[in-house]
Each structure stands twice: as structure tokens, then as C-alpha cells.
Design an enzyme around this catalytic site. Structure first.
Site, PDB file in Angstrom:
ATOM      1  N   THR A   3      40.369  43.485  34.321  1.00 25.49           N
ATOM      2  CA  THR A   3      41.108  42.617  35.432  1.00 25.49           C
ATOM      3  C   THR A   3      41.911  43.434  36.347  1.00 25.49           C
ATOM      4  O   THR A   3      41.251  44.222  36.706  1.00 25.49           O
ATOM      5  CB  THR A   3      42.196  41.827  34.377  1.00 25.49           C
ATOM      6  OG1 THR A   3      42.810  40.943  35.293  1.00 25.49           O
ATOM      7  CG2 THR A   3      43.128  43.048  34.002  1.00 25.49           C
ATOM      8  N   ASN A   4      42.765  42.817  37.144  1.00 31.84           N
ATOM      9  CA  ASN A   4      43.361  43.319  38.262  1.00 31.84           C
ATOM     10  C   ASN A   4      44.914  43.353  38.127  1.00 31.84           C
ATOM     11  O   ASN A   4      45.462  42.542  37.268  1.00 31.84           O
ATOM     12  CB  ASN A   4      42.619  43.347  39.632  1.00 31.84           C
ATOM     13  CG  ASN A   4      42.750  41.447  39.704  1.00 31.84           C
ATOM     14  OD1 ASN A   4      43.760  40.982  39.769  1.00 31.84           O
ATOM     15  ND2 ASN A   4      41.536  40.973  39.665  1.00 31.84           N
ATOM     16  N   HIS A   5      45.711  43.688  39.317  1.00 35.59           N
ATOM     17  CA  HIS A   5      47.022  43.527  39.235  1.00 35.59           C
ATOM     18  C   HIS A   5      47.583  42.166  39.675  1.00 35.59           C
ATOM     19  O   HIS A   5      48.984  41.900  39.598  1.00 35.59           O
ATOM     20  CB  HIS A   5      47.692  44.408  40.085  1.00 35.59           C
ATOM     21  CG  HIS A   5      47.685  45.967  39.505  1.00 35.59           C
ATOM     22  ND1 HIS A   5      48.080  46.233  38.336  1.00 35.59           N
ATOM     23  CD2 HIS A   5      47.082  46.970  40.061  1.00 35.59           C
ATOM     24  CE1 HIS A   5      47.848  47.592  37.900  1.00 35.59           C
ATOM     25  NE2 HIS A   5      47.154  48.117  38.966  1.00 35.59           N
ATOM     26  N   SER A   6      46.683  41.127  40.204  1.00 42.05           N
ATOM     27  CA  SER A   6      47.463  40.009  40.659  1.00 42.05           C
ATOM     28  C   SER A   6      48.169  39.244  39.657  1.00 42.05           C
ATOM     29  O   SER A   6      47.670  39.075  38.335  1.00 42.05           O
ATOM     30  CB  SER A   6      46.105  39.114  41.060  1.00 42.05           C
ATOM     31  OG  SER A   6      46.783  37.797  41.446  1.00 42.05           O
ATOM     32  N   ALA A  25      42.439  36.488  42.707  1.00 38.32           N
ATOM     33  CA  ALA A  25      41.926  37.707  42.984  1.00 38.32           C
ATOM     34  C   ALA A  25      40.714  37.957  41.993  1.00 38.32           C
ATOM     35  O   ALA A  25      40.618  38.355  40.895  1.00 38.32           O
ATOM     36  CB  ALA A  25      42.797  38.971  42.407  1.00 38.32           C
TER      37      ALA A  25
END
Ligand code: CTP
Length: 430
Positions: A239-242, A304
Site C-alpha cells: 500500500t502507500n502513505h495516503s 493514490a
């Protein structure tokens, strides 16, 4: 004197015959409430304590809040409680017979932007349905030219009673707005439908009522939010930091402007905007699938979405004892790219807006995406800055438009940035 991080100002308000100083907080996340005149009617239910919280939240958001208590309402919470949180005197039935009586209800009914009766008992619902005006609140309701929103609160049996249901139908048919009641534990000890909804939810309904005729009234807006999750195995994801904060702010700004809103989100950590139709997804494929059969006036892709995903998802949890796994990645579908090619000639979104999260060559990269993804405009976001981008409350965006123009938005709250974006969408839809 101590100041709040939010913009605050020192104001003088009349408090009976005395003057006191109080602080007015203009919550940047609730600008729709700032300067609005809101009447809160409080009737005789134990949920009256929730009205104090509601009045406090509205006053903190910069609304001018006048509270009208019925005799039974006063038995649960005193006028002083409301005066303390609004900085304005609260009115009771004694005022119906006082000096200002002849003008009070009429002027309130005409000057207010909204009359909210929370909690609204079965008795007050019956009075409203039958035009009975025997106390300050019901006289005001009858004289009111502004919209009226009620948050019913009563025991389950009373709400289900055919008399209350008939009254509810009558009130709805007259365009009165009804929020709740919720189901759950009731003061009687029983469970059922009759609980007043929570103040934050009432607040959401107030925002919707105030935004009804806004710039995006009658328009449908889809907003995507959050970072997608691409499964590696049943336990792990890429996943990502969004955080989804900008997406949620966009959904709320669209609601505040009167739009019908569909929020397609990966996050479950944020409070959902009241009134939005919400679709929960996890992966970029699920996000694309959720969008494939939809059309709207505007699509705002604030999510994102992943560019890469594991080629194969392990059916069972990968075990440490089997050594470090080699995870092969493949390209994930590009949502905007796919949407711009499906559906033939007819665009299913009149306006499409993207976000460009960049850590270098911000404007060059954003301009390239604006073109390649066929967008009407793109919000370029420098994620290397500490005060903008992922997870923080503020953003600094540059909007690049398909016609070659651009607008620099200085550092502002994500709510304010969302409002600016919605203004541009409304302009493009005109
Ligand atoms: N986007 C999308 N589908 C993806 C990835 C991104 O529709 N699989 C959308 C995002 O929601 C955003 C825009 O495309 O509105 C730009 O996303 P961004 O991550 O900045 O760019 P990418 O196209 O993914 O390119 P890169 O990651 O190489 O910068």
C-alpha cells in the site's frame, strides 16, 4: 490571551443585559456554517444533553446560534448550559410572554437560515404536523420561512406508533427534513428505533440542508480516496502513505455545495461524510470495477492508486521458515487511463480531475499526466514538503488546466483546497 491554531477572533456578544467576551472559532473544516444563523429547538427528551454539544459545535464553527427550549426541554438542560456554549442568551417560554414576544418568533423565523429541532419529541412532531403553536418553539416553527430539520428522539414504541408515523409522513410530504432516529439502546432500557442521532451526524445533515441550493446542486460527483491495497497473501498488502484526508475533504466540499456524492474509498479510519453514498474497496481493480458502470458530472481521482501489484496472490500465509519470498510484480490497471478509453465517444464524466503526487519535477510531470490521462485539470502535489501531501491536514497545490492556465494555491487546509477544486468543477460544468 491564548489563541487557537485555527483562525479565531475576539468578539463581543450580548448576553442578557451584560456584555461578555468570548472566542469565536472559525473551523476551517466547516466554513459552510460560518456566519449562518441557526435556531436550535430543544424539546423534552433525555437526548437534550446532545443538543448542548451540537450548539457548541455550531458556535465553534462560527454560526450564530439561538436556542429555544420548550418547558419540557428546560427540565432536562438549563438555558444557562446553552448560553455558556453559544455566548448568546437562550430563550424559553417565559420569553413568549415577555417584552420581545410580539417580534421574537417572527423575526427568528424569518432571519434564520435553518431551524433544527434536536431532540424532537413525538409530542412536538405531532404539534408540527397539525400546526399547533402553543409554545415559543412551535410558534416559531409555524412562522419560519427557513427550512426545518428535525432529529426525532423517543421510545421505540412511540416512534413506531401509527400516530407518529402518520405525523412523520405529513411532515416529510411538506418538505421538512428528518434526520434519524437511530436504532439501539433507549432511555427506557429497551432497544429499538428512537434514539436521537449523534451531534456530529446532525451536523452533517445541517450542512446538507444549508448546501442544498449550492453551486453543485443537481450535479453528481464521484470522489475516490485513500491508498489502494494490493494483496501479497491473506495477511500482507502493498500500500502507500495516503490517508484519504484530501479525498474525504473533497467529498464533504461537494456535499456542502449541494452535489449528490459517491465516495469510493479504501480507508475505514476516517469519519464518513454524512449524505455521501459510500463504496468501500481495497485494490485498484476493485476501484476500477466500482467506477466502470458509473457516470457522473465529475470524477475526482484523489485516490493514490497502485501502479504495481503482485502478479500472484499466495492463497496461504507465506511462512518465514520458507525463506524470503521473491514477489513478482505486474502493472496494475490505470483507472483514469482505462476510463478514458471505455464507453466510446460519449464521456461518462463531463469533468475529470486527477492528482499528481510528485517528489520531483512537479509541474512537468503533472502537465504530462494532465495530457496523457485526458483530464480537465490536475492538482499537482509536492509530497516532499512536510506540510503538504500525505496524512497532514494541509496541502499546497498547483492546479493545471487543460486550456494551459494554472493556479497556485498557497498552503491551506485540505478542506479549503477541496472547496477551491469544487469551485473550479462548478465553473467547468456551467
Ligand atoms: N491513477 C489511476 N490509476 C492508477 C494510478 C494512478 O487512475 N493505477 C490516478 C491517480 O488517482 C491520480 C493520477 O492518476 O489522479 C496520477 O497518479 P500518480 O500516482 O501521481 O501518477 P501515475 O500515473 O501513477 O504515475 P507515476 O506513479 O509514475 O508518477
Amino acid at each position: 490571551m491564548k489563541t487557537d491554531a485555527r483562525s479565531s477572533q475576539r468578539i463581543q456578544t450580548e448576553f442578557g443585559h451584560r456584555f461578555v467576551l468570548c472566542w469565536q472559532y472559525n473551523h476551517p473544516d466547516m466554513s459552510i456554517l460560518s456566519g449562518k444563523h441557526i435556531l436550535i429547538g430543544v424539546t423534552g427528551s433525555i437526548a437534550a444533553y446532545k443538543a448542548a454539544d451540537l450548539a457548541s459545535k455550531l458556535a465553534q464553527a462560527g454560526a450564530k446560534v439561538d436556542v429555544l427550549l420548550t418547558g419540557a426541554g428546560e427540565k432536562f438542560v438549563s438555558p444557562l448550559t446553552f448560553q455558556s456554549v453559544t455566548g448568546r442568551r437562550a430563550y424559553t417560554d417565559a420569553d413568549l410572554w415577555g417584552n420581545e414576544a410580539h417580534v421574537l418568533h417572527v423575526s427568528f423565523g424569518k432571519s434564520a437560515d435553518l431551524l433544527v429541532i434536536a431532540p424532537c419529541t413525538a409530542d412536538t412532531m405531532a404539534k408540527l404536523a397539525h400546526g399547533i403553536a402553543d409554545n415559543l418553539l412551535t410558534v416559531t416553527a409555524l412562522a419560519a420561512t427557513c427550512p426545518i430539520l428535525i432529529a426525532p428522539a423517543m421510545d421505540g414504541g412511540m416512534f413506531d406508533h401509527p400516530a407518529t408515523q402518520e405525523n412523520l409522513k405529513t411532515l416529510l410530504s411538506r418538505g421538512l427534513l428528518v434526520a434519524g432516529p437511530a436504532s439501539g439502546h433507549l432511555a427506557s432500557g429497551l432497544s429499538g428505533t428512537g434514539r436521537m442521532i449523534e451531534p456530529m451526524e446532525v451536523l452533517g445533515h445541517i450542512r446538507m440542508a444549508l448546501g442544498k441550493n449550492g453551486k453543485l446542486a443537481g450535479k453528481k460527483i464521484i470522489v475516490t480516496a485513500g491508498g489502494t491495497q494490493e494483496a501479497i497473501d491473506p495477511v500482507r498488502v502493498i500500500t502507500n502513505h495516503s490517508s484519504g484526508k484530501q479525498g474525504y475533504a473533497l467529498a464533504q466540499a461537494a456535499l456542502d455545495a449541494g452535489a449528490e456524492v459517491c465516495l469510493i474509498t479504501t480507508t475505514t479510519a476516517l469519519t464518513l461524510p454524512v449524505g455521501a453514498h459510500v463504496v468501500h474497496v481495497k485494490s485498484v481493480q476493485e476501484m476500477l470495477d466500482a467506477l466502470l458502470n458509473k457516470s457522473a458530472d465529475a470524477l475526482v481521482m484523489a485516490a493514490a492508486a497502485a501502479d504495481f501489484r503482485p502478479k500472484n496472490i499466495a492463497k496461504e500465509k507465506m511462512k518465514k521458515r520458507d525463506g524470503i519470498p521473491q514477489i513478482e510484480l505486474e502493472a496494475a490497471p490505470d483507472v483514469l487511463g482505462t476510463l478514458s478509453t471505455v464507453g466510446g465517444e460519449k464521456r461518462r464524466f463531463k469533468v475529470t480531475v486527477g492528482f499528481a503526487a510528485e517528489s520531483q519535477s512537479l509541474l512537468e510531470n503533472a502537465a504530462e499526466k494532465l495530457k496523457s490521462k485526458g483530464l480537465d485539470f490536475i492538482a499537482a502535489n509536492d509530497i516532499s514538503a512536510k506540510d503538504a501531501g500525505f496524512a497532514v491536514e494541509t496541502n499546497r497545490l498547483t492546479l493545471l488546466f487543460a486550456d494551459g492556465t494554472k493556479e497556485n494555491l498557497p498552503l491551506m487546509s485540505k478542506t479549503e483546497a477541496a472547496e477551491k477544486i469544487m469551485e473550479h468543477i462548478a465553473r467547468l460544468l456551467e
